[in-house]
Design an enzyme around this catalytic site. Structure first.
Site, PDB file in Angstrom:
ATOM      1  N   ASP A   7     -31.747   6.819 -14.585  1.00 15.82           N
ATOM      2  CA  ASP A   7     -30.788   7.885 -14.842  1.00 15.82           C
ATOM      3  C   ASP A   7     -29.828   7.876 -13.650  1.00 15.82           C
ATOM      4  O   ASP A   7     -30.135   7.291 -12.605  1.00 15.82           O
ATOM      5  CB  ASP A   7     -31.526   9.221 -14.948  1.00 15.82           C
ATOM      6  N   ASP A   9     -27.326  10.905 -12.359  1.00 16.33           N
ATOM      7  CA  ASP A   9     -27.268  12.157 -11.589  1.00 16.33           C
ATOM      8  C   ASP A   9     -28.678  12.663 -11.307  1.00 16.33           C
ATOM      9  O   ASP A   9     -29.468  12.868 -12.223  1.00 16.33           O
ATOM     10  CB  ASP A   9     -26.471  13.210 -12.353  1.00 16.33           C
ATOM     11  N   ASP A  15     -27.134  15.699  -7.826  1.00 13.66           N
ATOM     12  CA  ASP A  15     -26.741  16.351  -9.076  1.00 13.66           C
ATOM     13  C   ASP A  15     -26.042  17.663  -8.750  1.00 13.66           C
ATOM     14  O   ASP A  15     -26.132  18.167  -7.637  1.00 13.66           O
ATOM     15  CB  ASP A  15     -27.974  16.590  -9.944  1.00 13.66           C
ATOM     16  N   SER A  16     -25.368  18.220  -9.734  1.00  7.27           N
ATOM     17  CA  SER A  16     -24.686  19.500  -9.557  1.00  7.27           C
ATOM     18  C   SER A  16     -24.712  20.261 -10.872  1.00  7.27           C
ATOM     19  O   SER A  16     -24.378  19.686 -11.917  1.00  7.27           O
ATOM     20  CB  SER A  16     -23.235  19.277  -9.126  1.00  7.27           C
ATOM     21  N   GLN A  52     -23.246  12.040 -20.034  1.00  5.86           N
ATOM     22  CA  GLN A  52     -22.048  12.515 -19.340  1.00  5.86           C
ATOM     23  C   GLN A  52     -21.255  13.451 -20.244  1.00  5.86           C
ATOM     24  O   GLN A  52     -20.117  13.186 -20.621  1.00  5.86           O
ATOM     25  CB  GLN A  52     -21.196  11.326 -18.871  1.00  5.86           C
ATOM     26  N   HIS A  91     -20.839  12.402 -25.211  1.00  8.24           N
ATOM     27  CA  HIS A  91     -20.887  13.515 -26.163  1.00  8.24           C
ATOM     28  C   HIS A  91     -21.498  14.776 -25.567  1.00  8.24           C
ATOM     29  O   HIS A  91     -22.251  14.720 -24.609  1.00  8.24           O
ATOM     30  CB  HIS A  91     -21.696  13.091 -27.397  1.00  8.24           C
ATOM     31  N   CYS A  97     -25.003  13.111 -31.733  1.00  9.58           N
ATOM     32  CA  CYS A  97     -24.859  11.666 -31.598  1.00  9.58           C
ATOM     33  C   CYS A  97     -26.251  11.036 -31.518  1.00  9.58           C
ATOM     34  O   CYS A  97     -27.264  11.728 -31.424  1.00  9.58           O
ATOM     35  CB  CYS A  97     -24.060  11.316 -30.337  1.00  9.58           C
TER      36      CYS A  97
END
Length: 183
Positions: A7, A9, A15-16, A52, A91, A97
């Site tokens: 992965d 982030d 990460d945020s 994303q 998406h 999706c």
């Protein structure tokens, strides 16, 4: 060649909750680029699978995402490694999706791009959905405590399909366990 899927982030970069929206905000987790390079030097192909949804939400553009990935790739290459492929889901969670984790679509994209099966590969993430995507594609899941990993770790005991997941403090710690500490 063995495959490791990461992965992004929370595994490679900080990460945020407000989303990582630019290359300037893409801040590597200490030791992560070197860890990827060590995996490559040990004969692994390393790919990245990342949701994303900030693209769908309009928080950043494809150009911004490309710049973040260029920064990530350059940092790994500066350490002597190479990211074999980056698959991302643009998406939002309500778009239905087939690529958004926890579905295995991103992993299938990696398989197609690299011409190899992910069955038996390792999926390293910081969230339950990362682990679920890996399991759905036949990967061995590894959870890191970085990013959202500490919160996810508490959920492992409540899900019988995740009780065998191994947990590490960060990517560097896992790579040191896999390959041995760097001399």
């Amino acid at each position: 060649m063995k495959l490791i899927i990461l992965d992004r982030d929370g595994v490679l970069n900080q990460d945020s909750d407000a989303y990582v929206k630019s290359a300037a905000e893409w801040i590597p987790i200490p030791g992560s680029a070197r860890a990827v390079a060590r995996l490559c030097q040990a004969g692994y192909q390393v790919a990245v699978a990342t949701n994303q949804s900030g693209l769908a939400r309009g928080y950043f553009s494809q150009h911004d995402l490309d710049a973040m990935h260029a920064k990530m790739t350059a940092l790994v290459e500066a350490e002597g490694g190479k990211i074999a492929h980056i698959a991302w889901c643009p998406h939002g969670p309500d778009d239905h999706c087939l690529c958004r984790k926890p579905l295995p679509g991103l992993i299938h994209q990696i398989e197609q791009a690299l011409g190899i099966s992910a069955r038996g590969a390792i999926m390293v993430g910081d969230s339950i959905r990362d682990l679920e995507a890996g399991i759905a594609a036949g990967c061995t899941p590894i959870l890191l405590r970085t990013g959202k990993g500490r919160a996810a770790e508490g959920k492992l005991a409540t899900d019988s399909s995740l009780q065998a997941v191994t947990v590490f403090n960060d990517l560097e710690a896992w790579v040191n366990q896999l390959l041995g500490p760097e001399i």
